[in-house]
Design a protein around this motif. Sequence first.
Motif, PDB file in Angstrom:
ATOM      1  N   ARG A 559       0.838  -1.195   0.000  1.00  0.00           N
ATOM      2  CA  ARG A 559       0.000   0.000   0.000  1.00  0.00           C
ATOM      3  C   ARG A 559       0.876   1.249   0.000  1.00  0.00           C
ATOM      4  O   ARG A 559       2.026   1.226   0.469  1.00  0.00           O
ATOM      5  N   ALA A 560       0.301   2.331  -0.513  1.00  0.00           N
ATOM      6  CA  ALA A 560       1.046   3.599  -0.593  1.00  0.00           C
ATOM      7  C   ALA A 560       1.578   3.986   0.786  1.00  0.00           C
ATOM      8  O   ALA A 560       2.716   4.443   0.924  1.00  0.00           O
ATOM      9  N   ALA A 561       0.767   3.775   1.810  1.00  0.00           N
ATOM     10  CA  ALA A 561       1.171   4.168   3.161  1.00  0.00           C
ATOM     11  C   ALA A 561       2.388   3.362   3.626  1.00  0.00           C
ATOM     12  O   ALA A 561       3.234   3.883   4.356  1.00  0.00           O
ATOM     13  N   ASP A 562       2.482   2.093   3.219  1.00  0.00           N
ATOM     14  CA  ASP A 562       3.645   1.273   3.576  1.00  0.00           C
ATOM     15  C   ASP A 562       4.915   1.913   3.021  1.00  0.00           C
ATOM     16  O   ASP A 562       5.958   1.944   3.671  1.00  0.00           O
ATOM     17  N   LEU A 563       4.811   2.380   1.781  1.00  0.00           N
ATOM     18  CA  LEU A 563       5.988   2.957   1.120  1.00  0.00           C
ATOM     19  C   LEU A 563       6.386   4.266   1.778  1.00  0.00           C
ATOM     20  O   LEU A 563       7.567   4.534   1.990  1.00  0.00           O
ATOM     21  N   LEU A 564       5.392   5.070   2.106  1.00  0.00           N
ATOM     22  CA  LEU A 564       5.693   6.336   2.774  1.00  0.00           C
ATOM     23  C   LEU A 564       6.353   6.081   4.128  1.00  0.00           C
ATOM     24  O   LEU A 564       7.315   6.759   4.486  1.00  0.00           O
ATOM     25  N   ALA A 565       5.843   5.096   4.838  1.00  0.00           N
ATOM     26  CA  ALA A 565       6.417   4.774   6.146  1.00  0.00           C
ATOM     27  C   ALA A 565       7.873   4.347   5.977  1.00  0.00           C
ATOM     28  O   ALA A 565       8.750   4.760   6.736  1.00  0.00           O
ATOM     29  N   LEU A 567       9.918   5.085   3.495  1.00  0.00           N
ATOM     30  CA  LEU A 567      10.776   6.157   2.981  1.00  0.00           C
ATOM     31  C   LEU A 567      11.064   7.232   4.019  1.00  0.00           C
ATOM     32  O   LEU A 567      12.089   7.896   3.956  1.00  0.00           O
ATOM     33  N   THR A 568      10.145   7.405   4.946  1.00  0.00           N
ATOM     34  CA  THR A 568      10.337   8.491   5.912  1.00  0.00           C
ATOM     35  C   THR A 568      11.048   8.030   7.170  1.00  0.00           C
ATOM     36  O   THR A 568      11.458   8.849   7.973  1.00  0.00           O
ATOM     37  N   GLN A 569      11.175   6.711   7.355  1.00  0.00           N
ATOM     38  CA  GLN A 569      11.871   6.279   8.570  1.00  0.00           C
ATOM     39  C   GLN A 569      13.369   6.592   8.439  1.00  0.00           C
ATOM     40  O   GLN A 569      13.920   6.627   7.343  1.00  0.00           O
ATOM     41  N   GLU A 570      14.001   6.837   9.603  1.00  0.00           N
ATOM     42  CA  GLU A 570      15.383   7.304   9.595  1.00  0.00           C
ATOM     43  C   GLU A 570      16.326   6.274   8.976  1.00  0.00           C
ATOM     44  O   GLU A 570      17.051   6.523   8.052  1.00  0.00           O
ATOM     45  N   SER A 571      16.259   5.077   9.542  1.00  0.00           N
ATOM     46  CA  SER A 571      17.135   4.034   9.032  1.00  0.00           C
ATOM     47  C   SER A 571      16.261   2.953   8.414  1.00  0.00           C
ATOM     48  O   SER A 571      15.401   2.394   9.069  1.00  0.00           O
ATOM     49  N   SER A 572      16.513   2.676   7.188  1.00  0.00           N
ATOM     50  CA  SER A 572      15.653   1.727   6.493  1.00  0.00           C
ATOM     51  C   SER A 572      16.224   0.322   6.510  1.00  0.00           C
ATOM     52  O   SER A 572      15.633  -0.587   5.992  1.00  0.00           O
ATOM     53  N   HIS A 573      17.361   0.145   7.135  1.00  0.00           N
ATOM     54  CA  HIS A 573      18.060  -1.126   6.906  1.00  0.00           C
ATOM     55  C   HIS A 573      17.715  -2.247   7.878  1.00  0.00           C
ATOM     56  O   HIS A 573      18.128  -3.364   7.685  1.00  0.00           O
ATOM     57  N   ASP A 574      16.945  -1.928   8.925  1.00  0.00           N
ATOM     58  CA  ASP A 574      16.625  -2.992   9.877  1.00  0.00           C
ATOM     59  C   ASP A 574      15.323  -3.700   9.528  1.00  0.00           C
ATOM     60  O   ASP A 574      15.012  -4.735  10.076  1.00  0.00           O
ATOM     61  N   ASP A 575      14.564  -3.064   8.669  1.00  0.00           N
ATOM     62  CA  ASP A 575      13.227  -3.593   8.417  1.00  0.00           C
ATOM     63  C   ASP A 575      13.293  -4.979   7.771  1.00  0.00           C
ATOM     64  O   ASP A 575      13.989  -5.198   6.795  1.00  0.00           O
TER      65      ASP A 575
END
Lengths: 582, 272
Positions: A559-565, A567-575
Amino acid sequence: MTAQRLSLAIAGSGGSGAITTGDVLLAAAGRQGFYGQLSRSVGPQIRGGESVAMLILSDYPSFYPTERFALLLALDWHGFERFLDELPLDAHSTVLSDPRTGSVPEAVLNTGATLIEAPLMDLAATITGGRSNMVGAGLIARQLGIDYDAVQQAVAQHLTAKGAKVVDAALQCLQTGWDALTPPKAPRLAHWQAERGIRWSITGNEACGLGALRAGVRFVAGYPITPASDLLEWLAAHLEGLGGTLIQAEDELAAINMTIGASFGGTPALTATSGPGLSLMVEGIGLAIASETPITLIDVTRGGPSTGIPTKSEQTDLNLALYGAHGDAPRLVLAPFDIQDAVFTTHWAVCLAEQLQSVAIVVSDQQLGQSKVVIDPVSAQTLPCTRRVAERCDPGAYQRYALTPDGVSPMSLPGTEGCMYTADGLEHDSSALPSSRAQDHAAQLKKRLLKLLRYDYGDAWSEIIGSGDLVLVTWGSCSAAVKEAAERLRQQGQATRYLGLRLLAPLRVEACRAAIGAAQRVLVIEQNAGAQAYHYLRGQGALPEFSESYARPGPSPIRAADLLAYLTQESSHDDQTQSKGV
Amino acid sequence: MMTKPRAKAYKSGIKPVWCPGCGHYGVLAAITKALAWLALPPQEVALLSGIGCSSRIPAYVNAYGFHGIHGRALPLATGLKAARPELTVLVAGGDGDGYSIGGNHFLHACRRNLDLTYIVMDNRVYGMTKGQASPTTRPDWPSKLTPHGTGINPFQPLAIALAAGAGFIARGYSGDPNQLAQLIVEGIGFPGFAFIEVLSPCRTFRPDQLQWKHQVHPQHEAPAEAAQEAALRLFADDGLTTGIIYRHPEGRHPPPAQAQSSLARIEAELQL
């Protein structure tokens, strides 16, 4: 005026008519001048299982996956827990249910949604042959502000095949539901700008079928498989009237070889399947490529591997579509962005296969294939679509696999005097004689690749919206969510480019790099666990080193909201959902 | 009146890959004789095959050809015939191609009963891969891959074709190309699926089959017209009887005529 959109869901056990209710409301909204999409989610039962109709209604034709359902009508709560993940509700949602069908599940109560109880069954019981789903349709129509006339017409049209008695009972139920509700002060759709006009009601599978017919496909062979069967069935109903033929084959091995045989005879030919069938068709793909016999294959992808999740969606067959075959076997791989685009993309795929005498694989998926939309009619494009044929040959001189500047050699068709040849999956020389010589092998491999690379695909290889330092790259049915995410980012002041890839192979590497330009951040979005497109694009040199992957398996939509979440998180590498090095 | 073409006119002139003395030369001779007898324009004929020694035959015949993949000749031909019903479509291959890897297609091609002529050159061995047992090999025949024999009962192609619904079932012998040519002529003339099993010796891997020339014998009765009678004959047979065993008197029912439509009409149906 800003764009308007709302989502609602109708849930019920098998035979409760949840899908019919969704169908009727979609058609009614369409008649009123709106757009919409109906997706369905069903349990594993063949018949009689619970199902959910998920509706998007809007005043503009864009159907990205819903992040919050405004309204849920539960005809009953049977098996509802199966759909919880797919039906996000919150405190702004309204839940309509019949107290006689049991209490509202805990998980639904916990969302804080407003609950409205309606005696659907009791009201239906007052009418001979009455059914609670049609009472529910009346109730929802009034709640949302759908025109009563439009719903009436939709009900009559939908049920007409069942006879006048059924239609009468349904219309009475509709009226009863409509009257039962105290009209809300602000029915949502009443404020929308409606523009009445001719609308199409079409599924993605039908859209692929229509594109194929427009391109001149007149032979189809296929083997039943979920979720591609309804594409084959739609073609079966429409091919014969156009002088075409459809054969139900004994298996997918037969289906693809029948398709190759028909095309050898000069008839544009197509087969459609899903993952397990595509696996079986792999040897046929190789034969069509080696013998340069044009065919088109539509893969309506479902969850994999193996039998996987037959009724649900995943973009998990890309690797098989790109690479499936032994030997070096270059082919065309295309993916439609949405249902409307499926008409064009399939049309183009067939035309490319015909012109380039190769295999075109159209990668659709369950979500795209089995959803139904109400959209403006999709006008036909004029595309070059002619197979290059040998009209006459000097006796003994015809070279079926002649090396030509563009790699495409005239193909003679049975019936043409003096141009006889034997098509072959064995490596051959330019006159079609089997050859194991290194130089013939090299020349023919090069021919089959270069004809694809030298073709001018124009701008249709991609869809590009906006520009900016952030580029969101995607393909197939993820496109709607990615486009929406890009739009929201732009509204938030983040300059963002959406880059959707329609032509995945041969990849337009230079054009892709140019479209990414000097972006600071690049994210490749797709619905599979292995980041198949990301690794492919990286391998082809189409992406900068720093590109990231957002890859998540189906069946839940991205969902679009998943992508926004993300992209806006500080560090994307732990997800856990992202993968760079699978 | 035009003179009949000669069989030689239907040979492509390409030298076969087959071993000297291979039975398949006789089948090639029979096919070209049959085409000459029928005086079919070469461009109106297509010969399709799978993989194996016998499947190399399309390139040797002056007609349109398709050398496809292992076991899939019948689906290839089914697609061609459905798309181009005016063509004379012949299918050829061996026992491994047709009865093992292509066994399912064989059953369903018999059922579908399209107007195809399917010629299987049965030598009860995989020749191209150097001598393994095929579905028609007797169970005690040892090979490198099955040193003690397969221990599996042989496939009964004619009985299976009958049970699956083939309307024309015949057996020929490659050592008698004139008789085989007549069977092929009859098969092409039959308006439905015509199955012709040909005993075609492999002198390299099955030299014992050279004895077939002393063992084959023609069927004396007329072709059976009832499936029951054909079944009795087939189960009483020694597998070396040649001739037309079964011919359904009617062949194939024509498909029902279809109403005409148009793209515009189909698109109109999509309107709400």
